[in-house]
Each structure stands twice: as structure tokens, then as C-alpha cells.
Design a protein around this motif. Structure first.
Motif, PDB file in Angstrom:
ATOM      1  N   GLU A 258       0.837  -1.197   0.000  1.00 40.51           N
ATOM      2  CA  GLU A 258       0.000   0.000   0.000  1.00 40.51           C
ATOM      3  C   GLU A 258       0.875   1.252   0.000  1.00 40.51           C
ATOM      4  O   GLU A 258       0.622   2.219  -0.712  1.00 40.51           O
ATOM      5  N   GLN A 259       1.988   1.172   0.812  1.00 44.02           N
ATOM      6  CA  GLN A 259       2.882   2.322   0.881  1.00 44.02           C
ATOM      7  C   GLN A 259       3.593   2.542  -0.447  1.00 44.02           C
ATOM      8  O   GLN A 259       3.845   3.661  -0.863  1.00 44.02           O
ATOM      9  N   GLY A 260       3.915   1.415  -1.176  1.00 40.91           N
ATOM     10  CA  GLY A 260       4.557   1.543  -2.493  1.00 40.91           C
ATOM     11  C   GLY A 260       3.678   2.303  -3.453  1.00 40.91           C
ATOM     12  O   GLY A 260       4.135   3.150  -4.202  1.00 40.91           O
ATOM     13  N   ASP A 261       2.357   1.996  -3.395  1.00 46.06           N
ATOM     14  CA  ASP A 261       1.449   2.729  -4.295  1.00 46.06           C
ATOM     15  C   ASP A 261       1.398   4.196  -3.926  1.00 46.06           C
ATOM     16  O   ASP A 261       1.404   5.079  -4.796  1.00 46.06           O
ATOM     17  N   GLU A 262       1.397   4.422  -2.590  1.00 50.68           N
ATOM     18  CA  GLU A 262       1.349   5.814  -2.176  1.00 50.68           C
ATOM     19  C   GLU A 262       2.639   6.549  -2.558  1.00 50.68           C
ATOM     20  O   GLU A 262       2.621   7.707  -2.965  1.00 50.68           O
ATOM     21  N   VAL A 263       3.802   5.851  -2.395  1.00 49.32           N
ATOM     22  CA  VAL A 263       5.097   6.458  -2.761  1.00 49.32           C
ATOM     23  C   VAL A 263       5.136   6.754  -4.239  1.00 49.32           C
ATOM     24  O   VAL A 263       5.599   7.792  -4.681  1.00 49.32           O
ATOM     25  N   ALA A 264       4.620   5.788  -5.036  1.00 45.55           N
ATOM     26  CA  ALA A 264       4.606   6.000  -6.497  1.00 45.55           C
ATOM     27  C   ALA A 264       3.787   7.221  -6.827  1.00 45.55           C
ATOM     28  O   ALA A 264       4.181   8.050  -7.644  1.00 45.55           O
ATOM     29  N   GLY A 265       2.595   7.340  -6.200  1.00 47.30           N
ATOM     30  CA  GLY A 265       1.765   8.518  -6.469  1.00 47.30           C
ATOM     31  C   GLY A 265       2.466   9.784  -6.041  1.00 47.30           C
ATOM     32  O   GLY A 265       2.393  10.817  -6.719  1.00 47.30           O
ATOM     33  N   SER A 266       3.186   9.712  -4.905  1.00 47.48           N
ATOM     34  CA  SER A 266       3.876  10.906  -4.439  1.00 47.48           C
ATOM     35  C   SER A 266       5.018  11.288  -5.374  1.00 47.48           C
ATOM     36  O   SER A 266       5.297  12.475  -5.592  1.00 47.48           O
ATOM     37  N   PHE A 267       5.702  10.302  -5.971  1.00 45.53           N
ATOM     38  CA  PHE A 267       6.793  10.600  -6.924  1.00 45.53           C
ATOM     39  C   PHE A 267       6.250  11.217  -8.203  1.00 45.53           C
ATOM     40  O   PHE A 267       6.887  12.109  -8.801  1.00 45.53           O
ATOM     41  N   ASP A 268       5.065  10.789  -8.638  1.00 44.25           N
ATOM     42  CA  ASP A 268       4.442  11.421  -9.820  1.00 44.25           C
ATOM     43  C   ASP A 268       4.176  12.891  -9.527  1.00 44.25           C
ATOM     44  O   ASP A 268       4.459  13.772 -10.350  1.00 44.25           O
ATOM     45  N   ASP A 269       3.633  13.134  -8.334  1.00 47.97           N
ATOM     46  CA  ASP A 269       3.370  14.525  -7.960  1.00 47.97           C
ATOM     47  C   ASP A 269       4.672  15.317  -7.859  1.00 47.97           C
ATOM     48  O   ASP A 269       4.735  16.497  -8.232  1.00 47.97           O
ATOM     49  N   LEU A 270       5.739  14.640  -7.328  1.00 49.01           N
ATOM     50  CA  LEU A 270       7.033  15.313  -7.181  1.00 49.01           C
ATOM     51  C   LEU A 270       7.610  15.698  -8.548  1.00 49.01           C
ATOM     52  O   LEU A 270       8.137  16.797  -8.740  1.00 49.01           O
ATOM     53  N   ILE A 271       7.498  14.756  -9.509  1.00 54.26           N
ATOM     54  CA  ILE A 271       8.021  15.036 -10.868  1.00 54.26           C
ATOM     55  C   ILE A 271       7.257  16.219 -11.477  1.00 54.26           C
ATOM     56  O   ILE A 271       7.842  17.125 -12.074  1.00 54.26           O
ATOM     57  N   ARG A 272       5.920  16.235 -11.306  1.00 53.03           N
ATOM     58  CA  ARG A 272       5.129  17.343 -11.860  1.00 53.03           C
ATOM     59  C   ARG A 272       5.523  18.662 -11.196  1.00 53.03           C
ATOM     60  O   ARG A 272       5.637  19.698 -11.861  1.00 53.03           O
ATOM     61  N   ALA A 273       5.740  18.594  -9.852  1.00 50.73           N
ATOM     62  CA  ALA A 273       6.092  19.810  -9.130  1.00 50.73           C
ATOM     63  C   ALA A 273       7.453  20.347  -9.583  1.00 50.73           C
ATOM     64  O   ALA A 273       7.617  21.549  -9.811  1.00 50.73           O
ATOM     65  N   ARG A 274       8.448  19.442  -9.729  1.00 50.41           N
ATOM     66  CA  ARG A 274       9.781  19.873 -10.176  1.00 50.41           C
ATOM     67  C   ARG A 274       9.730  20.383 -11.626  1.00 50.41           C
ATOM     68  O   ARG A 274      10.428  21.337 -11.964  1.00 50.41           O
ATOM     69  N   ALA A 275       8.936  19.725 -12.457  1.00 55.35           N
ATOM     70  CA  ALA A 275       8.811  20.196 -13.848  1.00 55.35           C
ATOM     71  C   ALA A 275       8.168  21.570 -13.889  1.00 55.35           C
ATOM     72  O   ALA A 275       8.549  22.443 -14.685  1.00 55.35           O
ATOM     73  N   ALA A 276       7.169  21.791 -13.008  1.00 57.54           N
ATOM     74  CA  ALA A 276       6.492  23.092 -12.963  1.00 57.54           C
ATOM     75  C   ALA A 276       7.451  24.195 -12.545  1.00 57.54           C
ATOM     76  O   ALA A 276       7.323  25.344 -12.968  1.00 57.54           O
ATOM     77  N   GLU A 277       8.452  23.862 -11.704  1.00 58.63           N
ATOM     78  CA  GLU A 277       9.406  24.869 -11.261  1.00 58.63           C
ATOM     79  C   GLU A 277      10.248  25.418 -12.422  1.00 58.63           C
ATOM     80  O   GLU A 277      10.576  26.593 -12.454  1.00 58.63           O
ATOM     81  N   GLY A 278      10.596  24.536 -13.354  1.00 60.74           N
ATOM     82  CA  GLY A 278      11.447  24.988 -14.467  1.00 60.74           C
ATOM     83  C   GLY A 278      10.696  25.206 -15.769  1.00 60.74           C
ATOM     84  O   GLY A 278      11.310  25.254 -16.835  1.00 60.74           O
TER      85      GLY A 278
END
Length: 359
Positions: A258-278
């Protein structure tokens, strides 16, 4: 017409003299021919013929008589010869006289011919003089006509030049007026354009200021959201680890999945957030656009490749999304992930919209 030269005195008497000499030669030739062709006259015969009979015996008286008769016969023959000679001389004199008369006639004819030639020459000279005068008059008239034509041409040319100069002056004046009008119109247009540009510049300046304010607010909100997301993820990680350490193996496995799915979702959000920064928003970006990117990563979080899997239909937006993801460079948060958790991120697809990148 060329003027004829007046003959000199020697030239005037040359041909008559030649004719006179030729005529004398002809007359003497005819006399010579007539003398040569004159038939020979028979010898003079005595008018009284005496027959002498020689007698066997002659007396002295008979002899004297015979001599006397012979002498008379000789005298008669001599007289006859003299008459014939006189007639011949008379004929010769008449021939000479005829030749002289013929000579005089020829000289008279030559004189008349000379006078006729002189008259003819005088008439020809007169005609030549008249022709010369006529030619000179004609030349004078032609020269006068040519001079009048030249003066007329000069006057015409001068008039044309004056008309041309006046037309040029008028054209220059009109061109100057037109140029003046154009300068005024250009000045008005330039003033209007300058005013418009100034207004546009002020509007653009205001818009830039507004955009800067919006961007600053968006950046502040984005940072705040990113910070909240990061804290939430860390809290979730800590909670998950705590749960894993404190529960049974079965429970730990279920919680790890369950935590892996949550981590995966959090990494997708992280990638979008970092992409939005640049991300640099292109002017063509609009709400509702969607681009699917194919992303490749290494286990240490390094972004190795980014390409467009499905275009949004707007090239500048697609390119801006690709550049934004490449600008991430490396996600250090992905270090230490389990190979099973990282496997989906080795090569995966992610969807971006302008709303996502504007966060």
C-alpha cells in the motif's frame, strides 16, 4: 554652273588659220592633178601643106622656092603653136583665178564661220552668265530660305525648351507640394504610431507587472504546496516505516504494498512539481491542452530521456513540457528505492496539462 573661260586672240584665229591653210593645200593639189590629167595635144600641123617632089634635076630657083615654102610652113606652124600655148596659158590663168576665187570664198566662209562661232560663243557665254546669275539667285533664295528655316527651328526649339522648363518647374512644384503633404501625413502617422506604441508599451509594462505579481503569487503558492506535499510525503514515509517495524510480517507486506502505491503517487506529484518549477509558459498554452511524455530514468533519480508520446497539437507547449522535465536533472528523493518500486520509473509515461505545470 561652271563659268566658261573667254578665248584669247590666238585661240580665236587658230582654227580659221588652219582651215585657210588646208584650203590652199587642197587648191594646189587640184591644180596639180588637173595638169597631170590634161591630155597631150597632137603636134601642130602646118596649115599649108606642101608636097615636095624631088626631081631628078633641080634648078636653083626651084630649090629656093621650096625653101621658101618650107620656111612659110614653119612660120605657120610656129604661129599655131604660139596660139595653142596662149590658149593653154589662158586656161591655166583661169584655173588659178578660179582657185584664188575658191580660196577667197573659203576664207570668207571661214570668216563667217568664225563670226558665227564667236556669236555662238557670245550667246553661250551670255546664257552661261544668265544661268550663273539664275543659279546664284537660286542659291541666294535657298540660303535665305534655309536661314529662315533655321531661325524658325531655333524659335521653335526655344519655345519647346521654355514650355519644357515651365512643365518641369510645375512638376517640381507639384512634387514639392506632394512631398510636403506626405511629410505632414508621415509625421501624423508617426505621431499616432508613437502614441500607439507608447500606449502598448505602457499596457505591456502593466501586463508584465501584473504577470510578475501573478507569477510571484503562483510561485509562493507553488512553493507552499510543494513544501506541504514534501512534509506530507515525509510524514507518510515515517508512518509507513513505523507501521512496518511494529506489525506482523503479513501486515508489514500489505502495508509495504500500500505504501509503495502511495510512494509512487507521491513521486508522480514530485516530478510534476519539479517540472512546474522549471517550466516557461509559452504564449500559445491554453487550458484543456494535454501532452503525454515518455520519460526514462536511472535508479539514482537521473532523468535520461524525455520525448513526446502523444502531442497536444501545440508544438510550443509540447516543447516547453519536454524542456521542463529535462530541467529536473535528478530526483535525489528516489535514491534508496526498492528495485521493485523503481521498476515502473525506468521508462514511463506521464500526462501534463498547463494547469499541472502552473502549480
Amino acid at each position: 554652273m561652271q563659268q566658261q573661260r573667254e578665248p584669247t586672240a590666238s585661240e580665236s584665229y587658230f582654227w580659221p588659220s588652219v582651215w585657210a591653210i588646208g584650203l590652199h593645200v587642197l587648191v594646189f593639189g587640184m591644180l596639180f592633178v588637173s595638169f597631170a590629167m590634161t591630155p597631150e595635144l597632137p603636134p601642130a600641123r602646118p596649115i599649108v601643106q606642101a608636097t615636095l617632089y624631088q626631081l631628078k634635076s633641080k634648078s636653083q630657083a626651084t630649090t629656093q622656092t621650096n625653101q621658101k615654102i618650107a620656111g612659110e610652113a614653119k612660120k605657120s606652124a610656129a604661129r599655131q603653136t604660139e596660139v595653142e600655148q596662149m590658149e593653154q596659158k589662158k586656161i591655166e590663168q583661169e584655173a588659178i583665178k578660179a582657185a584664188e576665187q575658191k580660196k577667197e570664198d573659203a576664207a570668207q566662209k571661214a570668216e563667217e564661220s568664225k563670226k558665227a562661232d564667236e556669236t555662238k560663243k557670245a550667246e553661250e557665254a551670255k546664257k552661261a552668265d544668265e544661268a550663273k546669275k539664275a543659279d546664284e539667285a537660286k542659291k541666294t533664295a535657298e540660303a535665305k530660305k534655309a536661314e529662315e528655316k533655321q531661325l524658325a527651328d531655333i524659335a521653335k526649339k526655344k519655345s519647346e525648351e521654355e514650355a519644357k522648363k515651365a512643365a518641369e518647374e510645375e512638376a517640381k512644384k507639384a512634387a514639392a507640394e506632394e512631398a510636403k503633404k506626405k511629410i505632414v501625413e508621415d509625421a501624423k502617422k508617426k505621431a499616432a504610431e508613437d502614441a500607439k506604441k507608447k500606449s502598448e508599451a505602457e499596457d505591456a509594462k502593466k501586463k508584465v507587472a501584473e504577470d510578475a505579481k501573478k507569477k510571484a503569487a503562483a510561485d509562493a503558492a507553488k512553493k507552499k504546496s510543494q513544501e506541504a506535499a514534501r512534509k506530507s510525503a515525509e510524514e507518510k514515509k515515517a508512518q509507513a516505516l513505523a507501521d512496518l517495524l511494529s506489525d506482523t510480517p503479513q501486515r508489514q507486506q500489505a502495508l509495504a504494498d500500500e505504501q509503495g502505491d502511495e510512494v509512487a503517487g507521491s513521486f508522480d506529484d514530485l516530478i510534476r512539481a519539479r517540472a512546474a518549477e522549471g517550466w516557461a509558459r509559452p504564449p500559445s498554452a491554453r487550458k484543456g491542452m494535454t501532452v503525454v511524455l515518455q520519460i526514462g530514468m536511472l535508479p539514482d533519480g537521473t532523468v535520461t530521456s524525455v520525448s513526446v508520446g502523444k502531442s497536444s497539437g501545440d508544438g510550443p507547449f509540447d516543447a516547453s513540457a519536454v524542456a521542463a522535465v529535462k530541467n529536473i536533472g535528478r530526483l535525489t528523493e528516489m535514491q534508496g528505492m526498492k528495485p521493485s518500486d523503481f521498476a515502473p520509473y525506468r521508462s514511463f509515461k506521464m500526462t501534463f496539462t498547463p494547469e499541472d505545470l502552473a502549480l
